[in-house]
Motif scaffolding. Structure first.
Motif, PDB file in Angstrom:
ATOM      1  N   PRO A 149       0.823  -1.209   0.000  1.00  0.00           N
ATOM      2  CA  PRO A 149       0.000   0.000   0.000  1.00  0.00           C
ATOM      3  C   PRO A 149       0.860   1.263   0.000  1.00  0.00           C
ATOM      4  CG  PRO A 149      -0.503  -1.413   1.902  1.00  0.00           C
ATOM      5  CD  PRO A 149       0.706  -1.958   1.232  1.00  0.00           C
ATOM      6  N   GLY A 150       0.435   2.230  -0.783  1.00  0.00           N
ATOM      7  CA  GLY A 150       1.023   3.554  -0.673  1.00  0.00           C
ATOM      8  C   GLY A 150       0.454   4.241   0.560  1.00  0.00           C
ATOM      9  N   LEU A 151       1.040   5.343   0.947  1.00  0.00           N
ATOM     10  CA  LEU A 151       0.581   6.047   2.147  1.00  0.00           C
ATOM     11  C   LEU A 151      -0.859   6.524   2.000  1.00  0.00           C
ATOM     12  CD1 LEU A 151       3.785   8.081   3.063  1.00  0.00           C
ATOM     13  CD2 LEU A 151       3.028   5.850   3.943  1.00  0.00           C
ATOM     14  N   TYR A 152      -1.217   6.990   0.819  1.00  0.00           N
ATOM     15  CA  TYR A 152      -2.590   7.461   0.585  1.00  0.00           C
ATOM     16  C   TYR A 152      -3.575   6.308   0.783  1.00  0.00           C
ATOM     17  CZ  TYR A 152      -6.168  10.443  -1.595  1.00  0.00           C
ATOM     18  OH  TYR A 152      -7.280  11.209  -1.839  1.00  0.00           O
ATOM     19  N   SER A 153      -3.251   5.150   0.215  1.00  0.00           N
ATOM     20  CA  SER A 153      -4.123   3.981   0.364  1.00  0.00           C
ATOM     21  C   SER A 153      -4.227   3.567   1.828  1.00  0.00           C
ATOM     22  CB  SER A 153      -3.599   2.817  -0.476  1.00  0.00           C
ATOM     23  OG  SER A 153      -3.819   3.075  -1.847  1.00  0.00           O
ATOM     24  N   ALA A 154      -3.104   3.533   2.522  1.00  0.00           N
ATOM     25  CA  ALA A 154      -3.125   3.152   3.937  1.00  0.00           C
ATOM     26  C   ALA A 154      -3.937   4.148   4.760  1.00  0.00           C
ATOM     27  CB  ALA A 154      -1.707   3.036   4.474  1.00  0.00           C
ATOM     28  N   ALA A 155      -3.845   5.418   4.406  1.00  0.00           N
ATOM     29  CA  ALA A 155      -4.603   6.445   5.142  1.00  0.00           C
ATOM     30  C   ALA A 155      -6.107   6.286   4.931  1.00  0.00           C
ATOM     31  CB  ALA A 155      -4.159   7.845   4.727  1.00  0.00           C
ATOM     32  N   THR A 156      -6.514   5.856   3.740  1.00  0.00           N
ATOM     33  CA  THR A 156      -7.941   5.707   3.449  1.00  0.00           C
ATOM     34  C   THR A 156      -8.465   4.308   3.761  1.00  0.00           C
ATOM     35  OG1 THR A 156      -7.590   5.031   1.149  1.00  0.00           O
ATOM     36  CG2 THR A 156      -7.813   7.421   1.585  1.00  0.00           C
ATOM     37  N   GLY A 157      -7.567   3.325   3.808  1.00  0.00           N
ATOM     38  CA  GLY A 157      -7.981   1.944   4.032  1.00  0.00           C
ATOM     39  C   GLY A 157      -8.467   1.244   2.782  1.00  0.00           C
ATOM     40  N   HIS A 158      -8.164   1.822   1.614  1.00  0.00           N
ATOM     41  CA  HIS A 158      -8.631   1.256   0.348  1.00  0.00           C
ATOM     42  C   HIS A 158      -7.454   0.987  -0.590  1.00  0.00           C
ATOM     43  CE1 HIS A 158     -12.176   3.699   1.725  1.00  0.00           C
ATOM     44  NE2 HIS A 158     -12.608   2.454   1.748  1.00  0.00           N
ATOM     45  N   HIS A 159      -7.496  -0.139  -1.249  1.00  0.00           N
ATOM     46  CA  HIS A 159      -6.447  -0.513  -2.199  1.00  0.00           C
ATOM     47  C   HIS A 159      -6.446   0.434  -3.404  1.00  0.00           C
ATOM     48  CE1 HIS A 159      -5.383  -4.390  -0.347  1.00  0.00           C
ATOM     49  NE2 HIS A 159      -6.653  -4.419   0.020  1.00  0.00           N
ATOM     50  N   PHE A 160      -5.246   0.749  -3.876  1.00  0.00           N
ATOM     51  CA  PHE A 160      -5.066   1.566  -5.080  1.00  0.00           C
ATOM     52  C   PHE A 160      -5.879   2.870  -5.011  1.00  0.00           C
ATOM     53  CE2 PHE A 160      -4.587  -2.931  -6.353  1.00  0.00           C
ATOM     54  CZ  PHE A 160      -3.281  -2.909  -6.800  1.00  0.00           C
ATOM     55  N   ALA A 161      -5.839   3.533  -3.872  1.00  0.00           N
ATOM     56  CA  ALA A 161      -6.722   4.680  -3.630  1.00  0.00           C
ATOM     57  C   ALA A 161      -6.193   6.021  -4.115  1.00  0.00           C
ATOM     58  CB  ALA A 161      -7.036   4.785  -2.132  1.00  0.00           C
ATOM     59  N   ARG A 162      -4.895   6.166  -4.324  1.00  0.00           N
ATOM     60  CA  ARG A 162      -4.358   7.470  -4.728  1.00  0.00           C
ATOM     61  C   ARG A 162      -5.031   7.906  -6.032  1.00  0.00           C
ATOM     62  NH1 ARG A 162      -0.991  10.414  -2.835  1.00  0.00           N
ATOM     63  NH2 ARG A 162       0.625  11.728  -3.644  1.00  0.00           N
ATOM     64  N   PRO A 163      -5.458   9.150  -6.138  1.00  0.00           N
ATOM     65  CA  PRO A 163      -6.174   9.593  -7.340  1.00  0.00           C
ATOM     66  C   PRO A 163      -5.456   9.316  -8.663  1.00  0.00           C
ATOM     67  CG  PRO A 163      -6.429  11.216  -5.624  1.00  0.00           C
ATOM     68  CD  PRO A 163      -5.443  10.195  -5.103  1.00  0.00           C
ATOM     69  N   GLY A 164      -4.140   9.344  -8.710  1.00  0.00           N
ATOM     70  CA  GLY A 164      -3.418   9.091  -9.958  1.00  0.00           C
ATOM     71  C   GLY A 164      -3.222   7.620 -10.282  1.00  0.00           C
ATOM     72  N   ASN A 165      -3.644   6.732  -9.397  1.00  0.00           N
ATOM     73  CA  ASN A 165      -3.467   5.312  -9.646  1.00  0.00           C
ATOM     74  C   ASN A 165      -4.483   4.857 -10.699  1.00  0.00           C
ATOM     75  OD1 ASN A 165      -3.688   2.318  -9.259  1.00  0.00           O
ATOM     76  ND2 ASN A 165      -2.065   2.768  -7.793  1.00  0.00           N
ATOM     77  N   ARG A 166      -4.021   4.028 -11.622  1.00  0.00           N
ATOM     78  CA  ARG A 166      -4.867   3.630 -12.754  1.00  0.00           C
ATOM     79  C   ARG A 166      -5.451   2.235 -12.632  1.00  0.00           C
ATOM     80  NH1 ARG A 166      -0.197   5.527 -16.230  1.00  0.00           N
ATOM     81  NH2 ARG A 166       0.768   4.032 -14.858  1.00  0.00           N
ATOM     82  N   PHE A 167      -5.338   1.609 -11.454  1.00  0.00           N
ATOM     83  CA  PHE A 167      -5.860   0.258 -11.279  1.00  0.00           C
ATOM     84  C   PHE A 167      -7.358   0.195 -11.581  1.00  0.00           C
ATOM     85  CE2 PHE A 167      -7.950  -2.950  -8.617  1.00  0.00           C
ATOM     86  CZ  PHE A 167      -7.313  -4.107  -9.060  1.00  0.00           C
ATOM     87  N   TRP A 168      -8.142   1.024 -10.926  1.00  0.00           N
ATOM     88  CA  TRP A 168      -9.603   0.964 -11.074  1.00  0.00           C
ATOM     89  C   TRP A 168     -10.040   1.291 -12.500  1.00  0.00           C
ATOM     90  CZ3 TRP A 168     -11.794  -1.658  -7.389  1.00  0.00           C
ATOM     91  CH2 TRP A 168     -11.156  -1.727  -6.144  1.00  0.00           C
ATOM     92  N   PRO A 169      -9.493   2.332 -13.151  1.00  0.00           N
ATOM     93  CA  PRO A 169      -9.861   2.563 -14.555  1.00  0.00           C
ATOM     94  C   PRO A 169      -9.452   1.403 -15.472  1.00  0.00           C
ATOM     95  CG  PRO A 169      -8.935   4.565 -13.623  1.00  0.00           C
ATOM     96  CD  PRO A 169      -8.717   3.469 -12.609  1.00  0.00           C
ATOM     97  N   ALA A 170      -8.270   0.833 -15.268  1.00  0.00           N
ATOM     98  CA  ALA A 170      -7.826  -0.279 -16.113  1.00  0.00           C
ATOM     99  C   ALA A 170      -8.711  -1.505 -15.898  1.00  0.00           C
ATOM    100  CB  ALA A 170      -6.366  -0.612 -15.833  1.00  0.00           C
ATOM    101  N   LEU A 171      -9.109  -1.731 -14.656  1.00  0.00           N
ATOM    102  CA  LEU A 171      -9.996  -2.850 -14.347  1.00  0.00           C
ATOM    103  C   LEU A 171     -11.310  -2.710 -15.117  1.00  0.00           C
ATOM    104  CD1 LEU A 171      -9.529  -5.214 -12.343  1.00  0.00           C
ATOM    105  CD2 LEU A 171     -10.920  -3.944 -10.719  1.00  0.00           C
ATOM    106  N   HIS A 172     -11.844  -1.497 -15.142  1.00  0.00           N
ATOM    107  CA  HIS A 172     -13.106  -1.262 -15.854  1.00  0.00           C
ATOM    108  C   HIS A 172     -12.925  -1.305 -17.373  1.00  0.00           C
ATOM    109  CE1 HIS A 172     -16.911   0.256 -17.103  1.00  0.00           C
ATOM    110  NE2 HIS A 172     -16.365   1.343 -17.600  1.00  0.00           N
ATOM    111  N   LEU A 173     -11.931  -0.587 -17.885  1.00  0.00           N
ATOM    112  CA  LEU A 173     -11.737  -0.526 -19.339  1.00  0.00           C
ATOM    113  C   LEU A 173     -11.443  -1.892 -19.945  1.00  0.00           C
ATOM    114  CD1 LEU A 173      -9.674   2.778 -19.579  1.00  0.00           C
ATOM    115  CD2 LEU A 173     -12.042   2.409 -20.339  1.00  0.00           C
ATOM    116  N   SER A 174     -10.888  -2.803 -19.156  1.00  0.00           N
ATOM    117  CA  SER A 174     -10.566  -4.145 -19.654  1.00  0.00           C
ATOM    118  C   SER A 174     -11.749  -5.097 -19.553  1.00  0.00           C
ATOM    119  CB  SER A 174      -9.383  -4.710 -18.884  1.00  0.00           C
ATOM    120  OG  SER A 174      -9.704  -4.841 -17.505  1.00  0.00           O
ATOM    121  N   GLY A 175     -12.851  -4.652 -18.936  1.00  0.00           N
ATOM    122  CA  GLY A 175     -14.046  -5.474 -18.864  1.00  0.00           C
ATOM    123  C   GLY A 175     -14.199  -6.297 -17.598  1.00  0.00           C
ATOM    124  N   PHE A 176     -13.325  -6.114 -16.631  1.00  0.00           N
ATOM    125  CA  PHE A 176     -13.463  -6.858 -15.378  1.00  0.00           C
ATOM    126  C   PHE A 176     -14.622  -6.350 -14.525  1.00  0.00           C
ATOM    127  CE2 PHE A 176      -9.054  -8.368 -15.996  1.00  0.00           C
ATOM    128  CZ  PHE A 176      -9.239  -9.705 -15.693  1.00  0.00           C
TER     129      PHE A 176
END
Length: 183
Positions: A34-61
């Motif tokens: 976890p990055g510090l931002y993610s640890a502070a929020t308690g959510h995986h890949f939470a930093r606004p510039g992280n592309r995990f969630w957009p890539a997950l959606h754009l790939s159809g997951f």
């Protein structure tokens, strides 16, 4: 909702994020740590510039773009999230090789217990170190983790300048195609 304060980020170094797991996982995504931002929020890949969630959606997951705060919806989609190393840092290069090796053993234990069809490690350099595979390339790996097929994806962090969102989504889509072959 405002993001974490500077004090929250300092305090985040002592926090971990719970794994998001469930039965019958198709893919267990494994971040580096976890990055510090993610640890502070308690959510995986939470930093606004992280592309995990957009890539997950754009790939159809996912049927829509999920917010990090919606991570608990993932098991219902057959997806889970964990990290190689639980310790939060500002940058992944703050981790030691020993921490990554211990993370490989932990991930193997999770794969043995939860039996996902695929384990997808997001971060080629961390994968190479953690699993002693210095020549590994992105994509499917010949060696399983427990009984799970292994796929290595690029690190979705905004610090990874080698991949823009479209390229990252294309790599995630390769995994998606392997997970759901055409009929």
């Amino acid at each position: 909702m405002p993001g974490p304060t500077a004090a929250d980020l300092v305090a985040a170094r002592t926090r971990t994020i719970p794994d998001v797991l469930g039965p019958d996982l198709t893919v267990l995504f494994c971040g580096i740590n976890p990055g510090l931002y993610s640890a502070a929020t308690g959510h995986h890949f939470a930093r606004p510039g992280n592309r995990f969630w957009p890539a997950l959606h754009l790939s159809g997951f996912t049927p829509r773009l999920l917010r990090p705060a919606e991570q608990e919806l993932l098991p219902g989609l057959g997806l889970g999230v964990t990290n190689l190393v639980a310790r939060a840092t500002a940058r992944a290069d703050e981790l030691t090789a020993d921490e990554l090796l211990a993370g490989a053993a932990r991930l193997t234990g999770l794969a043995t217990r939860y039996r996902p069809r695929f384990v997808a490690v997001v971060g080629i350099t961390a994968y190479r170190t953690a699993f002693a595979r210095p020549k590994a390339v992105l994509g499917p790996q010949p060696e399983p983790i427990a009984d799970s097929r292994v796929w290595v994806l690029p690190n979705p962090s905004g610090l990874n300048a080698h991949f823009q969102l479209d390229g990252l989504a294309a790599e995630f889509a390769r995994l998606r195609a392997a997970v759901t072959p055409p009929r």
